[in-house]
Design a protein around this motif. Structure first.
Motif, mmCIF file in Angstrom:
data_model
loop_
_atom_site.group_PDB
_atom_site.id
_atom_site.type_symbol
_atom_site.label_atom_id
_atom_site.label_comp_id
_atom_site.label_asym_id
_atom_site.label_seq_id
_atom_site.Cartn_x
_atom_site.Cartn_y
_atom_site.Cartn_z
ATOM 1 N N TYR A 1 0.849 -1.190 0.000
ATOM 2 C CA TYR A 1 0.000 0.000 0.000
ATOM 3 C C TYR A 1 0.887 1.244 0.000
ATOM 4 C CZ TYR A 1 -4.150 -2.769 0.905
ATOM 5 O OH TYR A 1 -5.171 -3.649 0.778
ATOM 6 N N ARG B 1 -10.196 -5.356 -1.648
ATOM 7 C CA ARG B 1 -11.275 -5.683 -2.578
ATOM 8 C C ARG B 1 -12.384 -4.654 -2.383
ATOM 9 N NH1 ARG B 1 -9.528 -11.735 -1.631
ATOM 10 N NH2 ARG B 1 -7.662 -11.528 -2.877
ATOM 11 N N ASN B 2 -13.612 -5.058 -2.065
ATOM 12 C CA ASN B 2 -14.629 -4.012 -1.977
ATOM 13 C C ASN B 2 -14.998 -3.651 -0.544
ATOM 14 O OD1 ASN B 2 -14.883 -3.593 -4.758
ATOM 15 N ND2 ASN B 2 -16.023 -5.521 -4.890
ATOM 16 N N ARG B 3 -14.077 -3.913 0.375
ATOM 17 C CA ARG B 3 -14.402 -3.582 1.763
ATOM 18 C C ARG B 3 -13.196 -2.972 2.449
ATOM 19 N NH1 ARG B 3 -13.782 -9.501 4.322
ATOM 20 N NH2 ARG B 3 -12.436 -10.323 2.699
ATOM 21 N N GLN B 4 -13.369 -2.683 3.745
ATOM 22 C CA GLN B 4 -12.239 -2.188 4.532
ATOM 23 C C GLN B 4 -11.830 -3.244 5.545
ATOM 24 O OE1 GLN B 4 -12.963 1.590 6.351
ATOM 25 N NE2 GLN B 4 -13.454 2.579 4.403
ATOM 26 N N LYS C 1 -3.016 0.962 -3.707
ATOM 27 C CA LYS C 1 -3.993 1.851 -3.068
ATOM 28 C C LYS C 1 -3.372 2.439 -1.797
ATOM 29 C CE LYS C 1 -8.007 -0.808 -4.556
ATOM 30 N NZ LYS C 1 -8.897 -1.879 -4.087
ATOM 31 N N ARG D 1 -5.963 0.762 8.821
ATOM 32 C CA ARG D 1 -7.205 0.454 8.115
ATOM 33 C C ARG D 1 -6.909 0.578 6.630
ATOM 34 N NH1 ARG D 1 -11.813 0.206 10.506
ATOM 35 N NH2 ARG D 1 -11.186 1.557 12.232
ATOM 36 N N ILE D 2 -7.314 -0.463 5.866
ATOM 37 C CA ILE D 2 -6.969 -0.481 4.437
ATOM 38 C C ILE D 2 -8.188 -0.826 3.586
ATOM 39 C CG2 ILE D 2 -4.501 -1.058 4.599
ATOM 40 C CD1 ILE D 2 -5.426 -4.044 4.321
ATOM 41 N N PRO D 3 -8.218 -0.319 2.343
ATOM 42 C CA PRO D 3 -9.224 -0.821 1.406
ATOM 43 C C PRO D 3 -8.758 -2.185 0.903
ATOM 44 C CG PRO D 3 -7.835 0.818 0.333
ATOM 45 C CD PRO D 3 -7.342 0.710 1.736
ATOM 46 N N LEU E 1 -5.804 3.944 4.776
ATOM 47 C CA LEU E 1 -6.808 4.944 5.145
ATOM 48 C C LEU E 1 -6.522 5.577 6.502
ATOM 49 C CD1 LEU E 1 -9.889 2.838 4.058
ATOM 50 C CD2 LEU E 1 -8.730 4.626 2.738
#
Ligand SMILES: [Zn+2]
Ligand SMILES: [Zn+2]
Length: 682
Positions: free
Chosen positions: A38, A59-62, A80, A55-57, A83
């Motif tokens: 990341y 796929r489609n969630r955190q 990416k 906290r990371i993105p 967060l």
């Protein structure tokens, strides 16, 4: 990422000086072998550091992930941004980051999964760290001082302290019969570590983490110095202890398996008591063995390890004969208390006397009567709970089985129910056969409840109690029952292996083993070892005080070497026969094993997937790696799932682990199937 072995500054402080971190390697708590890269946004660059949660993105969630490394700009792919950085100071020191990486590789588990196994629940769930200092534990214990050592204890302690003072990582096997004073050696070694300002970790099996054990450490070092970690504690209590260790307030950590990950700053010594106990192996991923993890962790700190046991694991003793582990024998019991006399009763001959179906042999019944008349206490051991393990219909000949696991159901008299000991489902016991409607339902075989009720019939005046997982469900019931037994409000204690461990009651003069064969009949190459260990431990409960003890072992296989050697308290005789058997059959420690288990709701699906894996492995692995199976698991159905297994066997570890990991990457996942990997299965 060299582990910090000295008394230097906290790793948390050094991370502040590290210049801006632009890209990081993150491990996530999923069963994946890879890590993820990341980028770090400018405003987070000063906060990001190895060992912190982010906290990371994903796929489609955190998700919450763990920074395990700082990396350069990734080439050829875009990344990416993270967060949020959740921690001010790292929650994992550099040594734990490195240790969890090692575990992931050794046991073919995910790095993030392994990190999560090392952290307390609330931290794993992303809760922020408490800032305040934790309150002091409100325990009062009367202090104890060091006891005089006999010559063997002194020699053992001297060898250990020599390694401590040379800052040398060595592994010692303290091999002593029950009552030979191993704990006093641990305590005095820990005292020295404390005086050098370092921390000790003491691992004990969950089952022997009794108030009695904990008090011995608190009495010697004070309640403030000792932190306790085990699974029966509330999560909040465990978190509090974890903080006390982290802040350097507690310098002696006593705990079960996962305490091997205690966040200590400078580790000086690790003790693993009852090192042969199977509970040191974790059953779910990451399937690590706490003994191996402890040795690796201690090595990073150049700290010695003490393995203690009366019946060392065959693998451990083999290492001692190869001089990779230093053997420290304690041959005599302290105060010269003799080992109890053991009588082996051949139950086949008891049959001849027309006592078929009886639970107690004549010898056991008579000795029990004498024990009760002379106002002494007895322990009766049977490693099977419930009333009877078989519910049999005489009308149609069926034995009732669990609908989702296919294992035989056990009748429990206290609840008048039948229970599956695999999936714990429970239903009322039938009055007529569910298949043929016959009324002739019979309960066969013996469990602890049946021993208890038969005992009450034979000795109506005696006070009897039962200790197994059924009777000990309530919090604190274990301690309550033991103190009643200590006060002699109970004459006879009936129980499963819960009664075998660490109990020390001077008025117990008789130990009866109802069936020494229960564990021998299991389809497992360790069944002889388990039987020998259990019998030796149970036998060690008799005659701990001034009164001589007696042990009666009832068996249908009186000439089995495990039973004969247990009767003579002769570990070495057992070891020599067992190691020879292992050598001839090519079993550990002469080979390395990996077990793969495929699990699915569809029987064909599971089998097909297992076959596909087997094919790939046969193609990719060297021919000297034996691949056995697929075969149905010993318990083939669990909670409606079907289980198929493959067993891999190799004389060399290098031909097994990494090639296997590579081969498994070639097998694409199958929908609805789960694969579990168990390295060095127990
Ligand atoms: Zn029937
Ligand atoms: Zn079941």
């Amino acid at each position: 990422m060299r582990p910090d072995a000295g008394n230097g500054p906290l790793p948390a402080r050094t991370s502040i000086k590290v210049q801006t971190v632009r890209y990081v390697e993150v491990a996530v708590g999923l069963p994946v072998q890879t890590t993820f890269h990341y980028s770090v946004p400018k405003q987070l660059q000063e906060q990001a550091a190895v060992g912190k949660r982010v906290r990371i993105p994903f796929r489609n969630r955190q998700l919450i992930g763990y920074i395990v490394g700082v990396v350069g700009r990734p080439e050829g792919f875009s990344v990416k941004p993270i967060l949020e950085v959740l921690d001010q100071d790292p929650i994992l020191g550099p040594d734990l980051v490195e240790l969890t990486r090692w575990i992931g590789k050794k046991y073919l588990a995910g790095w993030g999964e392994t990190i999560e196994a090392a952290l307390p629940g609330p931290i794993r769930k992303g809760r922020l760290m408490m800032k305040s200092r934790s309150p002091e534990p409100a325990v009062e214990v009367s202090p104890s001082s060091p006891l005089p050592l006999n010559a063997e204890q002194k020699q053992a302690l001297d060898s250990i302290l020599a390694a401590v003072n040379r800052r040398e990582h060595r592994v010692f096997l303290l091999h002593g019969v029950t009552g030979s004073g191993k704990t006093e050696v641990y305590l005095q070694a820990i005292q020295e570590i404390l005086s050098q300002g370092k921390t000790s970790i003491v691992l004990v099996p969950e089952i022997s983490l009794t108030p009695q054990t904990i008090e011995r450490f608190q009495a010697r070092f004070g309640a403030k110095t000792v932190a306790v970690l085990h699974s029966a504690m509330l999560e909040s209590q465990r978190l509090q202890e974890w903080h006390r260790i982290r802040l350097g307030e507690a310098h002696v950590v006593v705990g079960a398996r996962s305490a091997v990950f205690a966040p200590v700053q400078s580790l000086g010594l690790v003790v693993i008591d009852e090192e042969h106990e199977p509970s040191y192996k974790q059953e779910d991923a990451p399937r690590y063995h706490a003994r191996e993890v402890a040795i690796t962790r201690a090595k990073a700190f150049q700290a010695p390890v003490i393995l203690g046991s009366a019946t060392p694991a065959i693998e451990t003793y083999y290492q001692a004969t190869q001089r990779r582990i230093e053997l420290l024998p304690l041959r005599s019991r302290i105060e010269e208390v003799p080992l109890p006399q053991v009588e082996i009763v051949d139950m086949r001959q008891e049959f001849g006397r027309g006592s078929r179906g009886k639970i107690f042999s004549r010898q056991l019944e008579e000795t029990l009567a004498q024990t009760l008349t002379s106002r002494q206490q007895a322990i009766l051991f049977l490693n099977r709970r419930g009333f009877s393990p078989f519910i049999h219909c005489r009308g149609c000949g069926q034995i009732l089985r669990c609908k989702s696991c296919q294992v035989t159901l056990t009748y429990h008299m206290d609840t008048r129910s039948m229970v599956c000991h695999t999936c714990h489902s429970e239903q009322p016991a039938p009055e007529i056969c569910p298949k043929c409607r016959s009324e002739y339902i019979r309960f066969q075989g013996i469990g602890t409840q049946r021993v208890e009720s038969e005992l009450a019939r034979l000795f109506p005046q005696a006070s009897i109690a039962r200790m197994d997982t059924d009777s000990m469900k309530a919090r604190g019931s274990h301690a309550k029952l033991l103190s009643a037994f200590r006060r002699h409000e109970i004459d006879v204690l009936v129980g499963t292996q819960m009664v075998a461990k660490g109990l020390d009651f001077p008025r117990v003069t008789l130990v009866g083993v109802i069936s020494a064969d229960t564990a021998l009949n299991l389809p497992d190459f360790r069944s002889a070892e388990r039987t020998f260990n259990l019998l030796t431990q149970v036998a060690g409960r008799a005659g701990r005080g001034a009164l001589p003890g007696k042990v009666i072992l009832q068996t249908y296989t009186p000439h089995h070497y495990g039973i004969v050697a247990a009767g003579r308290h002769d570990y070495l005789a057992f070891y020599q026969q067992e190691i020879e058997a292992r050598r001839q059959c090519g079993l550990p420690p002469f080979t390395h094993l990996v077990q793969l288990t495929v699990r699915s709701l569809g029987e064909n699906k599971a089998l097909e997937y297992a076959k596909k894996i087997a094919q790939t492995l046969r193609r990719c692995l060297l021919s000297e790696v034996q691949i056995l199976g697929p075969s149905p698991a010993p318990v083939h159905r669990v909670r409606r799932n079907y289980l198929w297994q493959l067993l891999l066997k190799s004389p060399e570890e290098v031909h097994l682990k990494e090639p296997l990991a590579a081969a498994l990457r070639e097998v694409s996942a199958s929908r609805g199937c789960r694969l579990a990997i168990d390295v060095d299965p127990l």
